[in-house]
Write an enzyme that holds these catalytic residues in place. Structure first.
Site, PDB file in Angstrom:
ATOM      1  N   ASP A  84      -8.194  -3.349  -0.511  1.00  0.00           N
ATOM      2  CA  ASP A  84      -7.233  -2.252  -0.363  1.00  0.00           C
ATOM      3  C   ASP A  84      -6.178  -2.326  -1.469  1.00  0.00           C
ATOM      4  OD1 ASP A  84      -5.960  -0.042   0.692  1.00  0.00           O
ATOM      5  OD2 ASP A  84      -5.718  -0.887   2.701  1.00  0.00           O
ATOM      6  N   ASP A  87       1.468  -0.631  -2.346  1.00  0.00           N
ATOM      7  CA  ASP A  87       2.554   0.031  -3.057  1.00  0.00           C
ATOM      8  C   ASP A  87       3.445  -0.986  -3.768  1.00  0.00           C
ATOM      9  OD1 ASP A  87       1.950   2.769  -2.162  1.00  0.00           O
ATOM     10  OD2 ASP A  87       2.287   1.869  -0.200  1.00  0.00           O
ATOM     11  N   GLY A  98       1.239   1.831   2.910  1.00  0.00           N
ATOM     12  CA  GLY A  98       1.486   3.035   3.701  1.00  0.00           C
ATOM     13  C   GLY A  98       1.980   4.206   2.894  1.00  0.00           C
ATOM     14  N   GLU A 106      -4.901   0.284   8.119  1.00  0.00           N
ATOM     15  CA  GLU A 106      -4.983  -0.707   7.035  1.00  0.00           C
ATOM     16  C   GLU A 106      -4.566  -2.085   7.550  1.00  0.00           C
ATOM     17  OE1 GLU A 106      -4.181   2.137   3.163  1.00  0.00           O
ATOM     18  OE2 GLU A 106      -2.482   1.221   4.143  1.00  0.00           O
TER      19      GLU A 106
END
Ligand code: 5RP
Length: 235
Positions: A84, A87, A98, A106
């Protein structure tokens, strides 16, 4: 292809090539970097490799279907690896996630997988989390109250995502993006936020990351060495 997209493609492809083995069940993340991991898994599935996946969002589900990647429900099989984006990645490998609104699923998958591989471009690496607003997922009934509680308890802004056109998560919830500034203790902050009735999950991920893959200055992809309290990489 633009350089920024090439960089995301490089880390996405590297994660799949290094950590995904045939015959396993994997978790596939959400966002523009995870997109490239999905693309690579699709290539391998179409080449005949038996790989099945659990998707972290409805968008990822759609991308998997379009690429012929078989999907199974979360919890049906053990996850060997999950890949994944993020940010922000702090020095201790805690994450802000998110930005795309998929934090709950996630985190569910990051908690369940045997190995959690994070793929980012270099500008996502920070000393401490917090410059990126922390997403907090909230049940719709409680959103106004939770917004006020966050302002009162922490003295920070909690902005409803989407404003007049609220962003609705895959779970039917709403998001508040909170400006905590530099976060010294993401574990404690995550716990304090989840104590507020109505909060479902936060975008603070601590103690979950096993590997961070990032673009190196030579054009290759580096596996970041753990620093601070980072969880050591699973071999
Ligand atoms: C989605 C996420 C993404 O992983 C995060 O926002 C990074 O996305 P991108 O790779 O597009 O920058 O947490 O909820």
């Amino acid at each position: 292809m633009a350089d920024a997209e090439m960089a995301k493609r490089a880390v996405g492809f590297a994660a799949v090539d290094r950590y995904v083995t045939s015959g396993t069940c994997i978790g596939l993340g959400s966002g523009t970097t995870a997109y490239w991991a999905i693309e690579r898994v699709g290539e391998r599935v179409r080449a005949g490799e038996p790989i099945v996946a659990v998707a972290t969002s409805s968008t990822t589900e759609r991308l998997c279907r379009e690429r012929g990647i078989p999907l199974i429900p979360f919890g049906e099989r053990e996850l060997a690896v999950a890949i994944d984006g993020a940010d922000e990645v702090a020095a201790d490998w805690s994450l802000t996630k998110g930005g795309g609104g998929a934090l709950f699923r996630e985190k569910a998958i990051a908690l369940a997988t045997r190995m959690f591989v994070v793929i980012v471009t270099p500008e996502k690496l920070v000393e401490r989390l917090g410059a990126f607003r922390t997403p907090v997922e909230v049940v719709p009934f409680s959103v106004r109250w939770v917004e006020r509680e966050i302002r009162t308890r922490f003295g920070v802004e909690a902005l409803p995502r989407g404003g007049d056109t609220p962003f609705v998560t895959d779970n039917g919830n709403l998001l508040l993006d909170c400006s905590f500034g530099s976060i010294r203790d993401p574990v404690a902050l995550d716990a304090q936020l989840r104590e507020i009735h109505g909060v479902v999950a936060t975008g603070l991920f601590s103690g979950l990351t096993d590997v961070v893959l990032v673009n190196g200055s030579d054009g290759g992809v580096e596996s970041l060495a753990p620093r601070g309290d980072a969880r050591p990489a699973v071999p």
